[in-house]
Design a protein around this motif. Structure first.
Motif, mmCIF file in Angstrom:
data_model
loop_
_atom_site.group_PDB
_atom_site.id
_atom_site.type_symbol
_atom_site.label_atom_id
_atom_site.label_comp_id
_atom_site.label_asym_id
_atom_site.label_seq_id
_atom_site.Cartn_x
_atom_site.Cartn_y
_atom_site.Cartn_z
ATOM 1 N N MET A 123 -0.460 17.411 10.022
ATOM 2 C CA MET A 123 0.350 17.392 8.796
ATOM 3 C C MET A 123 -0.491 17.665 7.558
ATOM 4 O O MET A 123 -0.045 18.363 6.638
ATOM 5 N N ILE A 124 -1.715 17.142 7.519
ATOM 6 C CA ILE A 124 -2.581 17.395 6.364
ATOM 7 C C ILE A 124 -2.927 18.879 6.282
ATOM 8 O O ILE A 124 -2.861 19.481 5.201
ATOM 9 N N GLU A 125 -3.279 19.484 7.404
ATOM 10 C CA GLU A 125 -3.630 20.912 7.390
ATOM 11 C C GLU A 125 -2.431 21.777 6.993
ATOM 12 O O GLU A 125 -2.571 22.718 6.212
ATOM 13 N N VAL A 126 -1.263 21.457 7.521
ATOM 14 C CA VAL A 126 -0.059 22.215 7.166
ATOM 15 C C VAL A 126 0.261 22.035 5.681
ATOM 16 O O VAL A 126 0.584 23.002 4.980
ATOM 17 N N ALA A 127 0.132 20.809 5.170
ATOM 18 C CA ALA A 127 0.409 20.556 3.754
ATOM 19 C C ALA A 127 -0.558 21.315 2.856
ATOM 20 O O ALA A 127 -0.149 21.892 1.838
ATOM 21 N N VAL A 128 -1.830 21.341 3.224
ATOM 22 C CA VAL A 128 -2.824 22.065 2.422
ATOM 23 C C VAL A 128 -2.482 23.549 2.395
ATOM 24 O O VAL A 128 -2.477 24.176 1.331
ATOM 25 N N ASP A 129 -2.176 24.111 3.553
ATOM 26 C CA ASP A 129 -1.865 25.541 3.624
ATOM 27 C C ASP A 129 -0.590 25.886 2.861
ATOM 28 O O ASP A 129 -0.542 26.887 2.142
ATOM 29 N N THR A 130 0.451 25.071 3.004
ATOM 30 C CA THR A 130 1.705 25.376 2.305
ATOM 31 C C THR A 130 1.569 25.169 0.803
ATOM 32 O O THR A 130 2.151 25.921 0.019
ATOM 33 N N ASN A 131 0.781 24.183 0.379
ATOM 34 C CA ASN A 131 0.564 23.991 -1.057
ATOM 35 C C ASN A 131 -0.203 25.161 -1.648
ATOM 36 O O ASN A 131 0.096 25.612 -2.758
ATOM 37 N N ALA A 177 0.853 -1.195 0.000
ATOM 38 C CA ALA A 177 0.000 0.000 0.000
ATOM 39 C C ALA A 177 0.883 1.238 0.000
ATOM 40 O O ALA A 177 1.822 1.340 0.775
ATOM 41 N N SER A 178 0.585 2.160 -0.901
ATOM 42 C CA SER A 178 1.352 3.403 -0.922
ATOM 43 C C SER A 178 0.790 4.352 0.122
ATOM 44 O O SER A 178 -0.308 4.162 0.643
ATOM 45 N N CYS A 179 1.540 5.392 0.410
ATOM 46 C CA CYS A 179 1.070 6.368 1.402
ATOM 47 C C CYS A 179 -0.203 7.060 0.911
ATOM 48 O O CYS A 179 -1.066 7.408 1.692
ATOM 49 N N PHE A 180 -0.359 7.227 -0.422
ATOM 50 C CA PHE A 180 -1.561 7.848 -0.957
ATOM 51 C C PHE A 180 -2.779 6.962 -0.714
ATOM 52 O O PHE A 180 -3.851 7.446 -0.382
ATOM 53 N N ASP A 181 -2.620 5.641 -0.876
ATOM 54 C CA ASP A 181 -3.727 4.719 -0.628
ATOM 55 C C ASP A 181 -4.178 4.797 0.828
ATOM 56 O O ASP A 181 -5.364 4.801 1.121
ATOM 57 N N ILE A 182 -3.217 4.858 1.721
ATOM 58 C CA ILE A 182 -3.539 4.885 3.150
ATOM 59 C C ILE A 182 -4.264 6.166 3.516
ATOM 60 O O ILE A 182 -5.264 6.145 4.223
ATOM 61 N N VAL A 183 -3.783 7.316 2.998
ATOM 62 C CA VAL A 183 -4.429 8.601 3.298
ATOM 63 C C VAL A 183 -5.829 8.632 2.710
ATOM 64 O O VAL A 183 -6.784 9.034 3.374
ATOM 65 N N LEU A 184 -5.986 8.193 1.458
ATOM 66 C CA LEU A 184 -7.313 8.197 0.842
ATOM 67 C C LEU A 184 -8.263 7.282 1.595
ATOM 68 O O LEU A 184 -9.423 7.616 1.811
ATOM 69 N N GLU A 185 -7.781 6.126 1.999
ATOM 70 C CA GLU A 185 -8.618 5.191 2.740
ATOM 71 C C GLU A 185 -9.050 5.792 4.069
ATOM 72 O O GLU A 185 -10.205 5.676 4.469
ATOM 73 N N SER A 186 -8.137 6.472 4.749
ATOM 74 C CA SER A 186 -8.477 7.043 6.049
ATOM 75 C C SER A 186 -9.461 8.205 5.901
ATOM 76 O O SER A 186 -10.268 8.448 6.783
ATOM 77 N N GLN A 187 -9.426 8.920 4.780
ATOM 78 C CA GLN A 187 -10.368 10.016 4.568
ATOM 79 C C GLN A 187 -11.745 9.494 4.204
ATOM 80 O O GLN A 187 -12.747 10.136 4.469
ATOM 81 N N ILE A 236 -10.710 29.894 5.874
ATOM 82 C CA ILE A 236 -11.220 30.127 7.228
ATOM 83 C C ILE A 236 -11.522 28.793 7.892
ATOM 84 O O ILE A 236 -11.220 28.591 9.063
ATOM 85 N N GLY A 237 -12.074 27.860 7.130
ATOM 86 C CA GLY A 237 -12.340 26.528 7.653
ATOM 87 C C GLY A 237 -11.063 25.817 8.070
ATOM 88 O O GLY A 237 -11.028 25.132 9.093
ATOM 89 N N ALA A 238 -9.996 25.992 7.295
ATOM 90 C CA ALA A 238 -8.713 25.368 7.628
ATOM 91 C C ALA A 238 -8.168 25.960 8.929
ATOM 92 O O ALA A 238 -7.660 25.228 9.779
ATOM 93 N N ALA A 239 -8.287 27.266 9.078
ATOM 94 C CA ALA A 239 -7.823 27.907 10.313
ATOM 95 C C ALA A 239 -8.644 27.420 11.505
ATOM 96 O O ALA A 239 -8.096 27.150 12.587
ATOM 97 N N ASP A 240 -9.950 27.279 11.296
ATOM 98 C CA ASP A 240 -10.807 26.774 12.372
ATOM 99 C C ASP A 240 -10.435 25.342 12.748
ATOM 100 O O ASP A 240 -10.412 24.992 13.929
ATOM 101 N N ARG A 241 -10.143 24.516 11.737
ATOM 102 C CA ARG A 241 -9.741 23.131 12.024
ATOM 103 C C ARG A 241 -8.433 23.093 12.803
ATOM 104 O O ARG A 241 -8.275 22.289 13.716
ATOM 105 N N MET A 242 -7.491 23.966 12.458
ATOM 106 C CA MET A 242 -6.221 23.992 13.196
ATOM 107 C C MET A 242 -6.457 24.433 14.646
ATOM 108 O O MET A 242 -5.846 23.911 15.570
ATOM 109 N N LEU A 243 -7.364 25.392 14.845
ATOM 110 C CA LEU A 243 -7.688 25.825 16.209
ATOM 111 C C LEU A 243 -8.352 24.705 16.997
ATOM 112 O O LEU A 243 -8.071 24.514 18.184
ATOM 113 N N GLU A 244 -9.223 23.943 16.333
ATOM 114 C CA GLU A 244 -9.856 22.805 16.999
ATOM 115 C C GLU A 244 -8.824 21.761 17.412
ATOM 116 O O GLU A 244 -8.876 21.229 18.522
#
Length: 111
Positions: free
Chosen positions: A66-74, A4-14, A36-44
């Motif tokens: 890590m997912i939130e940081v990756a989304v923001d940096t991308n 299983a690749s890391c992409f498969d694992i992340v997609l499966e977990s989502q 704004i939703g991403a910032a709220d999720r990080m605060l949560e």
């Protein structure tokens, strides 16, 4: 899991439903224009860590961070790429105008 690749694992977990009693804030993918939703999720997530420090050792918590940081940096990288491309396009237009002006001056000087 073998094979299983890391992409498969992340997609499966989502795609899997959240565990009973778990917060659903990090289980849905970020949507376009959802800064704004991403910032709220990080605060949560931060609130979860403050109120329950034992979550610091849970892989699920770090995955959310890590997912939130990756989304923001991308998103930031994409914005900077567009800004850089626009700046280079503007510079090329300026260069073309300067070359055209130089050509016209040489034509006037040759006459």
């Amino acid at each position: 899991r073998a094979g299983a690749s890391c992409f498969d694992i992340v997609l499966e977990s989502q795609e899997s439903p959240p565990a009973a009693g778990a917060s659903s804030s990090g289980n849905h993918p970020a949507q376009e224009g959802d800064a704004i939703g991403a910032a709220d999720r990080m605060l949560e997530i931060g609130d979860e860590l403050v109120h329950d420090p034992s979550k610091l050792v849970e892989a699920e918590t770090w995955k959310k961070v890590m997912i939130e940081v990756a989304v923001d940096t991308n998103l930031a990288a994409l914005v900077l790429t567009v800004v850089g491309a626009s700046y280079h396009a503007w510079g090329y237009a300026q260069y073309r105008q300067a070359k055209e002006q130089e050509r016209r001056l040489h034509e006037l000087g040759a006459d």
